[in-house]
Design a protein around this motif. Sequence first.
Motif, PDB file in Angstrom:
ATOM      1  N   ALA A 224      14.534   0.698  -6.567  1.00 21.18           N
ATOM      2  CA  ALA A 224      15.590   0.208  -5.684  1.00 21.18           C
ATOM      3  C   ALA A 224      15.033  -0.093  -4.296  1.00 21.18           C
ATOM      4  N   ASN A 225      14.197   0.809  -3.786  1.00 24.80           N
ATOM      5  CA  ASN A 225      13.667   0.656  -2.431  1.00 24.80           C
ATOM      6  C   ASN A 225      12.633  -0.463  -2.308  1.00 24.80           C
ATOM      7  N   TYR A 226      11.688  -0.520  -3.239  1.00 28.39           N
ATOM      8  CA  TYR A 226      10.562  -1.443  -3.115  1.00 28.39           C
ATOM      9  C   TYR A 226      10.755  -2.762  -3.855  1.00 28.39           C
TER      10      TYR A 226
ATOM     11  N   LEU B 269       0.826  -1.198   0.000  1.00 29.77           N
ATOM     12  CA  LEU B 269       0.000   0.000   0.000  1.00 29.77           C
ATOM     13  C   LEU B 269       0.866   1.256   0.000  1.00 29.77           C
ATOM     14  N   GLU B 270       1.951   1.223   0.738  1.00 33.02           N
ATOM     15  CA  GLU B 270       2.881   2.363   0.751  1.00 33.02           C
ATOM     16  C   GLU B 270       3.457   2.590  -0.640  1.00 33.02           C
ATOM     17  N   MET B 271       3.842   1.518  -1.322  1.00 28.62           N
ATOM     18  CA  MET B 271       4.381   1.635  -2.671  1.00 28.62           C
ATOM     19  C   MET B 271       3.330   2.233  -3.600  1.00 28.62           C
TER      20      MET B 271
ATOM     21  N   GLN C 244       4.339  -3.656 -10.986  1.00 37.64           N
ATOM     22  CA  GLN C 244       4.307  -4.164  -9.613  1.00 37.64           C
ATOM     23  C   GLN C 244       3.149  -3.569  -8.832  1.00 37.64           C
ATOM     24  N   VAL C 245       2.838  -2.291  -9.061  1.00 32.73           N
ATOM     25  CA  VAL C 245       1.710  -1.648  -8.378  1.00 32.73           C
ATOM     26  C   VAL C 245       0.409  -2.348  -8.766  1.00 32.73           C
TER      27      VAL C 245
END
Length: 124
Positions: free
Chosen positions: A29-31, A3-5, A49-50
């Motif tokens: 890179a982060n997710y 959800l944050e992504m 991905q989302v």
Amino acid sequence: LQLEMYMNAKQLEALPEEQAAAAAIQMCANYLGIQAAIGEAALGSLNTQVEQSMTALALEALPKFVQSKACIPILEKMLEGSDDNMKRADDLLWADYKVPDDVAGWLHSFVSVAMTYPACIVIS
């Protein structure tokens, strides 16, 4: 994390193209744990991905949450201060369905609250 992504990815839409591309590279890179060199490729990977994450949330997490006891306080909070009279939501239900009296209050309340979320919910 999913959800944050999603929330962060949605914010990219408001950014100028160059800034969105740079932010997408960082988000990949982060997710996703991938190092994208091109902003467009990063945006594509992130969007894919989302979409997968939103599908997983809608098909798995949301139904489990709605069936859990953790959902009750949230529904109560959302209905807090509403009239004691039931507000019918017949326009949101299948036209040929006659709602049984013993579940009418719950079903109409649930349908009204469910309409505030961007997901499809089927009760059978």
